[in-house]
Design an enzyme around this catalytic site. Structure first.
Site, PDB file in Angstrom:
ATOM      1  N   LYS A 121      12.446 -15.891  -9.462  1.00 38.12           N
ATOM      2  CA  LYS A 121      12.231 -14.890 -10.525  1.00 38.12           C
ATOM      3  C   LYS A 121      11.207 -15.427 -11.525  1.00 38.12           C
ATOM      4  CE  LYS A 121      13.573 -12.119  -8.992  1.00 38.12           C
ATOM      5  NZ  LYS A 121      14.046 -11.921  -7.744  1.00 38.12           N
ATOM      6  N   HIS A 131      16.559 -37.936  -5.291  1.00 37.55           N
ATOM      7  CA  HIS A 131      15.819 -38.268  -4.066  1.00 37.55           C
ATOM      8  C   HIS A 131      14.349 -37.885  -4.195  1.00 37.55           C
ATOM      9  CE1 HIS A 131      19.562 -39.330  -2.212  1.00 37.55           C
ATOM     10  NE2 HIS A 131      20.071 -38.124  -2.432  1.00 37.55           N
ATOM     11  N   GLU A 137       7.692 -15.409  -9.992  1.00 32.19           N
ATOM     12  CA  GLU A 137       7.189 -14.043  -9.739  1.00 32.19           C
ATOM     13  C   GLU A 137       6.652 -13.371 -10.993  1.00 32.19           C
ATOM     14  OE1 GLU A 137       9.607 -11.930  -6.118  1.00 32.19           O
ATOM     15  OE2 GLU A 137      10.763 -12.303  -7.913  1.00 32.19           O
ATOM     16  N   LYS A 180       6.294  -4.906  -3.876  1.00 28.09           N
ATOM     17  CA  LYS A 180       7.742  -4.899  -3.696  1.00 28.09           C
ATOM     18  C   LYS A 180       8.142  -4.817  -2.231  1.00 28.09           C
ATOM     19  CE  LYS A 180      11.993  -3.276  -5.543  1.00 28.09           C
ATOM     20  NZ  LYS A 180      12.372  -4.659  -5.863  1.00 28.09           N
ATOM     21  N   ARG A 226       4.109  -0.690  -4.578  1.00 31.56           N
ATOM     22  CA  ARG A 226       3.713  -1.129  -3.237  1.00 31.56           C
ATOM     23  C   ARG A 226       2.365  -1.848  -3.235  1.00 31.56           C
ATOM     24  NH1 ARG A 226       6.821   1.393   0.598  1.00 31.56           N
ATOM     25  NH2 ARG A 226       5.350   0.763   2.206  1.00 31.56           N
ATOM     26  N   TRP A 247      -2.765  -2.710  -1.653  1.00 32.79           N
ATOM     27  CA  TRP A 247      -2.467  -4.140  -1.741  1.00 32.79           C
ATOM     28  C   TRP A 247      -3.379  -4.758  -0.690  1.00 32.79           C
ATOM     29  CZ3 TRP A 247      -0.688  -8.252   1.218  1.00 32.79           C
ATOM     30  CH2 TRP A 247      -0.227  -9.360   0.513  1.00 32.79           C
ATOM     31  N   ASN A 303      -1.921   2.309   5.446  1.00 31.26           N
ATOM     32  CA  ASN A 303      -1.056   1.201   5.033  1.00 31.26           C
ATOM     33  C   ASN A 303      -0.733   0.427   6.305  1.00 31.26           C
ATOM     34  OD1 ASN A 303       1.065  -0.408   4.103  1.00 31.26           O
ATOM     35  ND2 ASN A 303       2.565   1.244   4.256  1.00 31.26           N
ATOM     36  N   GLY A 304      -1.079  -0.858   6.343  1.00 30.65           N
ATOM     37  CA  GLY A 304      -0.808  -1.664   7.536  1.00 30.65           C
ATOM     38  C   GLY A 304      -2.015  -2.531   7.858  1.00 30.65           C
ATOM     39  N   CYS A 310       0.843  -1.186   0.000  1.00 24.25           N
ATOM     40  CA  CYS A 310       0.000   0.000   0.000  1.00 24.25           C
ATOM     41  C   CYS A 310       0.888   1.250   0.000  1.00 24.25           C
ATOM     42  CB  CYS A 310      -0.945   0.100   1.193  1.00 24.25           C
ATOM     43  SG  CYS A 310      -2.172  -1.195   1.254  1.00 24.25           S
ATOM     44  N   GLU A 363      16.855 -18.762  -6.490  1.00 20.63           N
ATOM     45  CA  GLU A 363      16.566 -17.400  -6.933  1.00 20.63           C
ATOM     46  C   GLU A 363      16.058 -17.396  -8.384  1.00 20.63           C
ATOM     47  OE1 GLU A 363      16.029 -14.727  -5.550  1.00 20.63           O
ATOM     48  OE2 GLU A 363      16.340 -13.160  -7.030  1.00 20.63           O
TER      49      GLU A 363
HETATM   50  C1  G6P Z   1       8.796  -9.124  -1.384  1.00 26.44           C
HETATM   51  C2  G6P Z   1       9.236  -8.951  -2.815  1.00 26.44           C
HETATM   52  C3  G6P Z   1      10.505  -9.757  -3.069  1.00 26.44           C
HETATM   53  C4  G6P Z   1      11.579  -9.356  -2.056  1.00 26.44           C
HETATM   54  C5  G6P Z   1      11.077  -9.528  -0.621  1.00 26.44           C
HETATM   55  C6  G6P Z   1      12.055  -8.951   0.397  1.00 26.44           C
HETATM   56  O1  G6P Z   1       8.343 -10.407  -1.183  1.00 26.44           O
HETATM   57  O2  G6P Z   1       8.211  -9.361  -3.714  1.00 26.44           O
HETATM   58  O3  G6P Z   1      10.968  -9.502  -4.376  1.00 26.44           O
HETATM   59  O4  G6P Z   1      12.709 -10.136  -2.261  1.00 26.44           O
HETATM   60  O5  G6P Z   1       9.860  -8.817  -0.459  1.00 26.44           O
HETATM   61  O6  G6P Z   1      12.174  -7.564   0.184  1.00 26.44           O
HETATM   62  P1  G6P Z   1      13.272  -6.676   0.875  1.00 26.44           P
HETATM   63  O7  G6P Z   1      12.901  -5.275   0.538  1.00 26.44           O
HETATM   64  O8  G6P Z   1      13.204  -6.953   2.349  1.00 26.44           O
HETATM   65  O9  G6P Z   1      14.592  -7.082   0.309  1.00 26.44           O
END
Ligand code: G6P
Length: 618
Positions: free
Chosen positions: A494, A513, A497, A613, A27, A74, A100-101, A2, A490
């Site tokens: 990606k 396994h 996501e 994000k 956000r 959000w 926001n929260g 948010c 990772e």
């Molecule tokens: C969210 C984002 C991720 C990110 C994670 C941690 O889940 O979608 O892409 O890696 O937060 O974010 P930070 O700002 O703590 O690195």
């Protein structure tokens, strides 16, 4: 999670609020809205959908006025629809609020309001309950000074709230006056000339002012055109300097790139350089990290390291575990931040904790930091956002200096985190048994990295061709070993996501396994298999997939390509670096693969569905 923007000044509020929301869309983008006060009348526009939908609504019937609040959502409580979009109002319809929260005790507060005769709730949100609570207290207070009355009502309401909030409030009868407050969710005050701003993040307002005051938890701020006053809900307020924002509006433009994510991938030669700039000592063959605020004796006494974070930052921590154990021979653990604070991990007195976070605002990571500090452990931050809560509340740390990262999928911040973890490993290692020769070998390799990243980026077209070829698959498996096992995780993250494909990462050797049961001709396996100390082991695992007719895309280095010929369907060769630095190179083609595949599938790369994000809720 948010985004909030508030404005009070002499210009029309609508374009400023809309522009700020566009910059905060990372956000959350479930719905958006504004409340702008004109005379003693509040105009609201809000709707489900993204900022362009709100912009359309506003252009059809432009709201006029020089102060107001706005929000991009959000969703946490209540479906994504027009009613649940912020701003929300109190029962009188005069007080508007964006939030926001999460108000955890909203049910109890609502029941109390209903018992008192207030039944007119129009949304399913926790936020509307707070708006009603503020309104109900405002009605009960007397006094001619309506500003003081609103401020007081906000303060009293917040004292009843359990949960987190960053809020902005206006009252249609109180001209040119905003109230903001924060607890657990970020809020910054932008100080302009005859105008002031509130925002979840300075990027929303940097086009108008670079002077910012970062609010602390429990701060409540009364904002007018030419002044502001900060008080605290709990005694004294902390220090509130006006500081200069590090970046400009120019830095957060997409330039010629079609997406922020691609821009940020291509910024990595520079961001990696900036992460080590001024931090390497050739003479002493070590790293210099003054921000850790630790004496040589304290650094030498570190007996254990805990690395914590979420998502991409957690994966960086996992590489960090290999790095610090290898370079410094210090037992190192990685903890999911969300688990760490709810467990009771036995820790020795000499444990050093790092909270890794690009945004510095992730609620789970902040929770882990609080828990670690509460127990008395030295807790340091590895953050990109200099003014973030984690950066401010830790005992010290190392900034990434990667510049603003806007794409929701983290890219350049990851490689910066890897550089910093290497520097920490180098520093701690050189306090112990790491030789000068080994130290200078790592420094020399680090210094060559930016040019090598340039080389890797030249592979983008080749990777795009592979992405197009595999665009109709239903999923992908990612494998890697040792330093590159977290890179497999990772790479899969990606892919999930931004393409929404099913993707899993595993250590290559785990294949046999259980995972091997999944192998079939339409499920590609991505192997991160550089020509390192365990290449031959990786090769065995690749052969196992080949024998079961699974397509193989291999990322390798050195003589790897030669050895993989005839085995892997696609081979991409990367430059050679010491094994411990390889993840900084191997992750880049995986970022590009996910990016090109997402584009081929027509996905919204910079704003993938359901994600945000900066996740400021637990
Ligand atoms: C969210 C984002 C991720 C990110 C994670 C941690 O889940 O979608 O892409 O890696 O937060 O974010 P930070 O700002 O703590 O690195």
């Amino acid at each position: 999670m948010c985004g909030i923007v508030g404005y009070v000044g002499r210009s029309e509020a609508a374009p400023i609020l809309l522009d700020g929301l566009r910059r905060l869309e990372y956000r959350g983008y479930d719905s958006a809205g504004v409340a702008i006060v004109d005379g003693n009348h509040v105009e609201t526009r809000k709707c489900a959908g993204r900022i362009p939908a709100l912009a359309k609504l506003m252009s059809e019937k432009p709201p006029s006025g020089s102060f107001g609040i706005s929000h991009t959502r959000w969703a946490t409580h209540g479906k994504v629809n027009d009613e649940n979009a912020h701003p929300h109002f109190d029962a009188s319809g005069k007080i508007a609020l964006v939030h926001n929260g999460v108000i955890e005790n909203y049910q109890a507060l609502k029941e109390q309001l209903v018992r008192d005769g207030d039944n007119d709730f129009r949304s399913q949100t926790d936020t509307e309950v707070l708006a009603h609570l503020i309104g109900s207290i405002y009605q009960q207070l007397d006094g001619k000074d309506s500003k003081a009355r609103l401020l007081n009502a906000v303060r009293r309401a917040l004292k009843q709230v359990i949960g987190t909030y960053g809020i902005a409030v206006v009252h249609s009868d109180i001209p040119n006056f905003l109230v903001g407050a924060r607890r657990g969710s970020p809020l910054v005050l932008g100080v302009g000339k005859d105008e002031n701003f509130l925002a979840s993040d300075v990027s929303a307002i940097v086009a108008y002012t670079r002077d910012a005051v970062y609010l602390n938890d429990f701060d409540v701020v009364a904002v007018e055109r030419d002044k502001f006053e900060i008080s605290s809900l709990v005694g004294e307020t902390g220090d509130h300097q006006v500081s200069k924002v590090e970046f400009t509006a120019e830095d957060i433009k997409k330039g010629d790139y079609p997406h922020y994510m691609l821009k940020e991938i291509f910024e990595q030669p520079n961001s990696v350089r900036d992460a080590m700039r001024g931090r390497l000592s050739l003479e002493e063959c070590t790293a210099k990290l003054g921000g850790l605020n630790m004496t040589p004796a304290q650094l030498r006494d570190v007996g254990r390291v805990v690395l914590t974070g979420c998502g991409t930052a957690l994966h960086a921590g996992m590489v960090g575990e290999y790095l610090i154990e290898q370079l410094a021979n210090i037992p190192t653990e990685v903890e999911h931040a969300s688990e760490f604070r709810h467990r009771n991990p036995p820790m020795t007195r000499d444990t050093l904790v790092f909270a890794i976070s690009q945004s510095g605002e992730t609620a789970d990571t902040l929770g882990a930091l609080h828990e670690s500090r509460r127990k008395g452990y030295r807790t340091l931050g590895i953050c990109n956002n200099v003014a973030s809560t984690i950066a401010r509340e830790s005992d010290g740390g190392v900034y990434m200096h990667a510049g603003p990262e806007i794409g929701v999928a983290a890219t350049k911040s990851f490689t910066s985190q890897l550089v910093i973890l290497t520097l920490i490993g180098l520093l701690l290692g050189r306090m112990r048994n790491l030789s000068t020769a080994e130290g200078s070998r790592i420094i020399a390799a680090l210094e060559t990295l930016p040019e090598q990243i340039e080389e890797v980026l030249k592979l983008s077209d080749q990777i795009q061709a592979i992405a197009k070829k595999y665009a109709d698959v239903n999923g992908m498996l990612f494998f890697g070993r040792q330093f590159n096992f977290p890179i497999a995780l990772e790479g899969a993250l990606k892919m999930k996501e931004i393409t929404y494909l099913f993707a899993e990462g595993h250590p290559s050797a785990e294949l046999k396994h259980g995972i091997i049961a999944l192998i079939r001709p339409d499920l590609p396996s991505i192997f991160v298999a550089p020509d390192d100390a365990i290449f031959s082991k990786n090769l065995n695992n690749i052969e196992q997939v080949k024998a079961r007719k699974g397509p193989i895309i291999a990322f390798t280095s050195g003589t790897g390509a030669k050895q993989l010929k005839g085995i892997a369907n696609e081979i991409i060769s990367l430059p050679d670096v010491p094994d411990c630095l390889m993840p900084i190179l191997t992750v880049i083609p995986l970022q590009l693969l996910a990016y090109h595949l997402a584009v081929a599938l027509g996905r919204d790369v910079d704003k993938p569905r359901n994600l945000a994000k900066s996740v400021t809720v637990e």
